[in-house]
Motif scaffolding. Structure first.
Motif, PDB file in Angstrom:
ATOM      1  N   THR A  79       1.024  -1.183  -0.124  1.00 12.35           N
ATOM      2  CA  THR A  79      -0.406   0.379   0.351  1.00 12.35           C
ATOM      3  C   THR A  79       1.171   0.818   0.066  1.00 12.35           C
ATOM      4  OG1 THR A  79      -1.856  -0.883   1.268  1.00 12.35           O
ATOM      5  CG2 THR A  79      -2.013   1.835   1.481  1.00 12.35           C
ATOM      6  N   PRO A  80       0.983   2.230  -1.259  1.00 11.64           N
ATOM      7  CA  PRO A  80       1.246   3.277  -1.019  1.00 11.64           C
ATOM      8  C   PRO A  80       1.636   4.150   0.258  1.00 11.64           C
ATOM      9  CG  PRO A  80       0.275   2.816  -3.111  1.00 11.64           C
ATOM     10  CD  PRO A  80       0.252   2.397  -1.822  1.00 11.64           C
ATOM     11  N   VAL A  81       2.346   4.771   0.625  1.00 11.50           N
ATOM     12  CA  VAL A  81       2.429   5.951   1.933  1.00 11.50           C
ATOM     13  C   VAL A  81       3.315   7.277   1.143  1.00 11.50           C
ATOM     14  CG1 VAL A  81       2.331   6.190   4.388  1.00 11.50           C
ATOM     15  CG2 VAL A  81       2.031   3.794   3.709  1.00 11.50           C
ATOM     16  N   VAL A  82       2.107   8.249   1.670  1.00  8.70           N
ATOM     17  CA  VAL A  82       3.034   9.566   1.045  1.00  8.70           C
ATOM     18  C   VAL A  82       2.922  10.776   3.004  1.00  8.70           C
ATOM     19  CG1 VAL A  82       2.781  11.898  -0.024  1.00  8.70           C
ATOM     20  CG2 VAL A  82       2.225   9.410  -0.775  1.00  8.70           C
ATOM     21  N   ILE A  83       4.113  10.950   3.224  1.00  9.40           N
ATOM     22  CA  ILE A  83       4.763  11.195   4.207  1.00  9.40           C
ATOM     23  C   ILE A  83       4.329  13.152   3.768  1.00  9.40           C
ATOM     24  CG2 ILE A  83       6.040  11.767   6.402  1.00  9.40           C
ATOM     25  CD1 ILE A  83       4.130   9.773   7.063  1.00  9.40           C
ATOM     26  N   LEU A  84       3.940  14.006   4.524  1.00  3.38           N
ATOM     27  CA  LEU A  84       3.281  15.080   4.652  1.00  3.38           C
ATOM     28  C   LEU A  84       4.380  15.939   6.224  1.00  3.38           C
ATOM     29  CD1 LEU A  84      -0.201  16.298   4.045  1.00  3.38           C
ATOM     30  CD2 LEU A  84       2.087  15.137   1.635  1.00  3.38           C
ATOM     31  N   SER A  85       5.690  16.844   5.631  1.00  2.46           N
ATOM     32  CA  SER A  85       5.956  16.941   6.765  1.00  2.46           C
ATOM     33  C   SER A  85       7.133  18.393   7.021  1.00  2.46           C
ATOM     34  CB  SER A  85       6.846  16.421   6.888  1.00  2.46           C
ATOM     35  OG  SER A  85       7.960  16.458   8.320  1.00  2.46           O
ATOM     36  N   ALA A  86       6.865  19.514   7.986  1.00  2.00           N
ATOM     37  CA  ALA A  86       7.176  20.848   8.058  1.00  2.00           C
ATOM     38  C   ALA A  86       8.949  21.000   8.780  1.00  2.00           C
ATOM     39  CB  ALA A  86       6.917  21.760   9.047  1.00  2.00           C
ATOM     40  N   TYR A  87       9.428  18.924   8.674  1.00  2.00           N
ATOM     41  CA  TYR A  87      10.885  19.071   8.783  1.00  2.00           C
ATOM     42  C   TYR A  87      11.801  18.556   7.269  1.00  2.00           C
ATOM     43  CZ  TYR A  87       9.386  19.064  13.690  1.00  2.00           C
ATOM     44  OH  TYR A  87       8.545  18.989  15.071  1.00  2.00           O
ATOM     45  N   SER A  88      12.546  18.789   7.607  1.00  2.00           N
ATOM     46  CA  SER A  88      12.887  18.382   6.599  1.00  2.00           C
ATOM     47  C   SER A  88      14.633  18.561   6.833  1.00  2.00           C
ATOM     48  CB  SER A  88      13.647  19.473   4.956  1.00  2.00           C
ATOM     49  OG  SER A  88      14.149  21.114   5.558  1.00  2.00           O
ATOM     50  N   GLU A  89      14.964  17.881   7.768  1.00  2.00           N
ATOM     51  CA  GLU A  89      16.365  17.371   8.491  1.00  2.00           C
ATOM     52  C   GLU A  89      16.756  15.462   8.027  1.00  2.00           C
ATOM     53  OE1 GLU A  89      15.353  19.669  11.358  1.00  2.00           O
ATOM     54  OE2 GLU A  89      13.873  18.495  10.094  1.00  2.00           O
ATOM     55  N   LYS A  90      17.409  15.504   7.695  1.00  2.00           N
ATOM     56  CA  LYS A  90      17.965  14.539   7.057  1.00  2.00           C
ATOM     57  C   LYS A  90      17.500  13.141   7.851  1.00  2.00           C
ATOM     58  CE  LYS A  90      22.120  11.633   5.023  1.00  2.00           C
ATOM     59  NZ  LYS A  90      23.322  12.436   5.441  1.00  2.00           N
ATOM     60  N   GLU A  91      17.618  13.447   9.186  1.00  2.00           N
ATOM     61  CA  GLU A  91      17.579  12.770  10.292  1.00  2.00           C
ATOM     62  C   GLU A  91      15.924  11.855   9.788  1.00  2.00           C
ATOM     63  OE1 GLU A  91      17.009  11.488  14.717  1.00  2.00           O
ATOM     64  OE2 GLU A  91      17.881  13.503  14.010  1.00  2.00           O
ATOM     65  N   LYS A  92      14.716  12.898   9.635  1.00  2.00           N
ATOM     66  CA  LYS A  92      13.399  12.709   9.708  1.00  2.00           C
ATOM     67  C   LYS A  92      13.137  11.488   8.537  1.00  2.00           C
ATOM     68  CE  LYS A  92      11.551  14.975  13.115  1.00  2.00           C
ATOM     69  NZ  LYS A  92      11.078  13.303  14.269  1.00  2.00           N
ATOM     70  N   LEU A  93      13.888  11.741   6.997  1.00  2.00           N
ATOM     71  CA  LEU A  93      14.120  11.727   5.956  1.00  2.00           C
ATOM     72  C   LEU A  93      14.612  10.223   5.595  1.00  2.00           C
ATOM     73  CD1 LEU A  93      12.627  11.866   3.216  1.00  2.00           C
ATOM     74  CD2 LEU A  93      15.446  12.710   2.504  1.00  2.00           C
ATOM     75  N   LEU A  94      15.375  10.161   6.755  1.00  2.00           N
ATOM     76  CA  LEU A  94      16.136   8.572   6.304  1.00  2.00           C
ATOM     77  C   LEU A  94      15.543   7.697   7.032  1.00  2.00           C
ATOM     78  CD1 LEU A  94      20.348   9.433   6.669  1.00  2.00           C
ATOM     79  CD2 LEU A  94      19.001   8.411   5.275  1.00  2.00           C
ATOM     80  N   LYS A  95      14.717   8.234   8.349  1.00  2.00           N
ATOM     81  CA  LYS A  95      13.563   7.042   8.744  1.00  2.00           C
ATOM     82  C   LYS A  95      12.591   7.038   8.342  1.00  2.00           C
ATOM     83  CE  LYS A  95      12.879   7.576  13.404  1.00  2.00           C
ATOM     84  NZ  LYS A  95      12.397   8.268  15.440  1.00  2.00           N
ATOM     85  N   ALA A  96      12.006   8.195   7.901  1.00  2.00           N
ATOM     86  CA  ALA A  96      10.559   7.525   6.814  1.00  2.00           C
ATOM     87  C   ALA A  96      11.570   6.582   5.540  1.00  2.00           C
ATOM     88  CB  ALA A  96      10.275   8.960   5.681  1.00  2.00           C
ATOM     89  N   ILE A  97      12.747   6.619   4.716  1.00  2.00           N
ATOM     90  CA  ILE A  97      12.767   5.567   4.468  1.00  2.00           C
ATOM     91  C   ILE A  97      13.027   4.312   4.589  1.00  2.00           C
ATOM     92  CG2 ILE A  97      14.841   5.185   2.660  1.00  2.00           C
ATOM     93  CD1 ILE A  97      15.201   7.950   2.348  1.00  2.00           C
ATOM     94  N   ASP A  98      13.348   3.966   5.779  1.00  2.00           N
ATOM     95  CA  ASP A  98      13.448   3.368   6.812  1.00  2.00           C
ATOM     96  C   ASP A  98      12.459   2.437   6.919  1.00  2.00           C
ATOM     97  OD1 ASP A  98      16.650   2.918   7.077  1.00  2.00           O
ATOM     98  OD2 ASP A  98      16.097   3.614   8.266  1.00  2.00           O
ATOM     99  N   VAL A  99      11.049   2.776   7.646  1.00  2.00           N
ATOM    100  CA  VAL A  99      10.033   2.058   7.216  1.00  2.00           C
ATOM    101  C   VAL A  99       9.413   2.204   6.188  1.00  2.00           C
ATOM    102  CG1 VAL A  99       7.619   3.601   7.687  1.00  2.00           C
ATOM    103  CG2 VAL A  99       9.686   4.311   9.454  1.00  2.00           C
ATOM    104  N   GLY A 100       9.520   2.611   4.823  1.00  2.00           N
ATOM    105  CA  GLY A 100       8.679   1.965   3.747  1.00  2.00           C
ATOM    106  C   GLY A 100       8.210   3.393   2.984  1.00  2.00           C
ATOM    107  N   ILE A 101       8.896   4.411   3.209  1.00  2.00           N
ATOM    108  CA  ILE A 101       7.563   5.257   2.916  1.00  2.00           C
ATOM    109  C   ILE A 101       8.014   5.755   1.010  1.00  2.00           C
ATOM    110  CG2 ILE A 101       7.117   7.387   3.197  1.00  2.00           C
ATOM    111  CD1 ILE A 101       6.142   6.616   5.851  1.00  2.00           C
ATOM    112  N   ASP A 102       7.159   5.213   0.355  1.00  2.00           N
ATOM    113  CA  ASP A 102       6.681   5.634  -1.089  1.00  2.00           C
ATOM    114  C   ASP A 102       7.760   6.790  -1.362  1.00  2.00           C
ATOM    115  OD1 ASP A 102       5.514   3.216  -1.892  1.00  2.00           O
ATOM    116  OD2 ASP A 102       4.343   2.901  -0.311  1.00  2.00           O
ATOM    117  N   LYS A 103       6.529   9.000  -0.531  1.00  2.00           N
ATOM    118  CA  LYS A 103       6.801   9.106  -1.359  1.00  2.00           C
ATOM    119  C   LYS A 103       6.520  10.832   0.332  1.00  2.00           C
ATOM    120  CE  LYS A 103       7.666   9.154  -5.473  1.00  2.00           C
ATOM    121  NZ  LYS A 103       8.826  10.013  -6.092  1.00  2.00           N
TER     122      LYS A 103
END
Length: 225
Positions: A79-103
């Motif tokens: 199931t595709p998941v798109v995350i919306l966030s005001a945070y652009s820090e690398k740490e948040k992005l990497l965690k989203a990738i680890d979870v398997g977020i699609d965008k």
């Protein structure tokens, strides 16, 4: 956007004004839009309604978007998941990738940009993943909603196809009987013997080996090995 007309979207956002305005926009495009105000509510509605796409804020009370997405991906990895966030820090992005977020889309949201992202997801993750190969010589066309065995289409009713579609969407994981009731009968009160009779009728059509069951819990279909 014509592809969206057959899809259900789950929108999870804790800010009321943002959620309501986005729901209004998406409501004119998708077949159905389900909304939730936090990750816990979003996860419950995901299990109940089995949406095709999830859009969620990352920072929410009770359960945040990443934890909700992680749990969704545990039992519905396709199931595709798109995350919306005001945070652009690398740490948040990497965690989203680890979870398997699609965008991952940064706030403030540009709706035109978001629709481009969604169109890409529909083409690559939903339409592009049209044919699902299942164990035992079966395959399922997700767009046409057709079950095939060894090249021969199996005739099924609308409710039977809804059941098979749900199990294919959750392929390899157990789908609880309560979720089957919600998706196939839209929450209508259907007792366990009626569900078992319904599934026996499907097994008589498709063969006993396709649908596995865990007594008293639910059913699943296995991915081709």
């Amino acid at each position: 956007m014509k592809n969206f007309k057959e899809l259900t979207l789950l929108l999870v956002e804790d800010e009321d004004s943002i959620r309501e305005s986005m729901q209004e926009v998406f409501g004119s495009v998708f077949q159905k839009v389900i909304s939730a105000s936090n990750g816990d509510e979003g996860l419950k509605k995901f299990k109940k309604f089995s949406p095709d796409i999830v859009i969620a804020d990352i920072m929410m009370p009770i359960m945040d978007g990443l934890e909700m997405s992680r749990q969704i991906k545990e039992f519905s990895k396709n199931t595709p998941v798109v995350i919306l966030s005001a945070y652009s820090e690398k740490e948040k992005l990497l965690k989203a990738i680890d979870v398997g977020i699609d965008k991952y889309v940064i706030k403030p949201i540009d709706m035109d940009e978001l629709f481009v992202v969604l169109e890409q997801i529909v083409k690559t993750k939903i339409i592009g993943a049209d044919i699902i190969e299942i164990s035992g010589g079966y395959s399922f066309n997700q767009t046409k909603k057709v079950l095939v065995k060894n090249g021969v289409e199996i005739a099924l009713t609308k409710k039977e196809l809804a059941f098979i579609s749900l199990l294919v969407k959750r392929i390899g994981t157990l789908v609880l009987t309560e979720e089957i009731r919600n998706v196939v009968w839209f929450g209508e009160k259907v007792n366990d013997p009626a569900v078992r009779t319904f599934i026996k009728r499907i097994r008589d059509k498709v063969g006993a080996g396709l649908i596995k069951n865990s007594p008293g819990l639910g059913y699943k279909i296995e991915l081709k090995k």
